[in-house]
Design an enzyme around this catalytic site. Sequence first.
Site, PDB file in Angstrom:
ATOM      1  N   ASP A  50       0.995  -1.187  -0.225  1.00 20.69           N
ATOM      2  CA  ASP A  50       0.104   0.108  -0.054  1.00 20.69           C
ATOM      3  C   ASP A  50       0.902   1.059   0.033  1.00 20.69           C
ATOM      4  OD1 ASP A  50      -2.460   1.669   0.605  1.00 20.69           O
ATOM      5  OD2 ASP A  50      -1.736   1.749   2.472  1.00 20.69           O
ATOM      6  N   ASP A  52      -0.031   5.243   0.821  1.00 21.09           N
ATOM      7  CA  ASP A  52      -0.464   6.279   2.011  1.00 21.09           C
ATOM      8  C   ASP A  52      -0.517   5.423   3.459  1.00 21.09           C
ATOM      9  OD1 ASP A  52      -0.767   8.506   0.288  1.00 21.09           O
ATOM     10  OD2 ASP A  52      -2.717   7.599  -0.580  1.00 21.09           O
ATOM     11  N   ASP A 212      -1.321  -1.143   6.034  1.00 20.02           N
ATOM     12  CA  ASP A 212      -1.567  -0.342   7.238  1.00 20.02           C
ATOM     13  C   ASP A 212      -3.004  -0.426   7.877  1.00 20.02           C
ATOM     14  OD1 ASP A 212      -2.254   1.681   5.087  1.00 20.02           O
ATOM     15  OD2 ASP A 212      -2.411   3.204   7.023  1.00 20.02           O
TER      16      ASP A 212
END
Length: 264
Positions: A50, A52, A212
Amino acid sequence: MSLWFPASAENKQVPKEDDVENCPAILTIPRLHPKPCAMQQNSRALLVFDLDGTLADTAGDLVATLNIILAREGLAGIAVSDARAMVGGGARALIQRGLSIHGIKASESRVDEMLADFLAYYEVHVADETVLFPGVARALDRFEAAGFAFAVCTNKVEYASILLLTALGVAGRFRAICGKDTFAVSKPDGEALLQTIARAGGERGRSVMVGDSKMDVDTARNAGIPIVAVNFGYTSEPVASFKPDRVIGHYDELWGAVAALGVA
């Protein structure tokens, strides 16, 4: 099962960690790489990241852009500390969340207009404050030396993703950079991750996702891919509560986490 480490990759010059993590990014026009064909590449173990909140701490620039859009609507801005958990679902979701804090639900057409303004501003300020998280470059170096390949699967639009990773000096390290608009589906649909793996020339059985958020965990589960979660990203709840396969608190721990998964 022990981790299968491919043969060492060719000797390549890669950016030093100090160059890409501690220095201000210099924005350049991104080079949009031709999309590789899986059948034309040697399959290598693959890490799919991922963006961001996982590879890069982008909250400052994203929230600053959101506040510009809110100000144009006559609305107060939101502190980065209060908005970190709002980041990670893409620009449209961020705008909608920002409006909801003010009790506003805008029409889809109005959100479309604000999204266009958001992207136009953000592309100019994509790396004003954004940096790679500590240890990212060192981790990439170690995995690349062991023969791993890398890809990105994000809900940031593809062009902005390439623009940001180019500004941070690491775009060339990824075989595929796939965003919310790359395919007909996006996260948490597992097909977005599977198509990213295919575009990078990887195989599902030799791929690991690194994310995250709950969306990343759900995406990996939907694709049947193991996931390592970082605990310093953008989520309002502890990422461990979403039951990823492994949780790390620093990129220096990624090697051991991937090894523990026994991906062959």
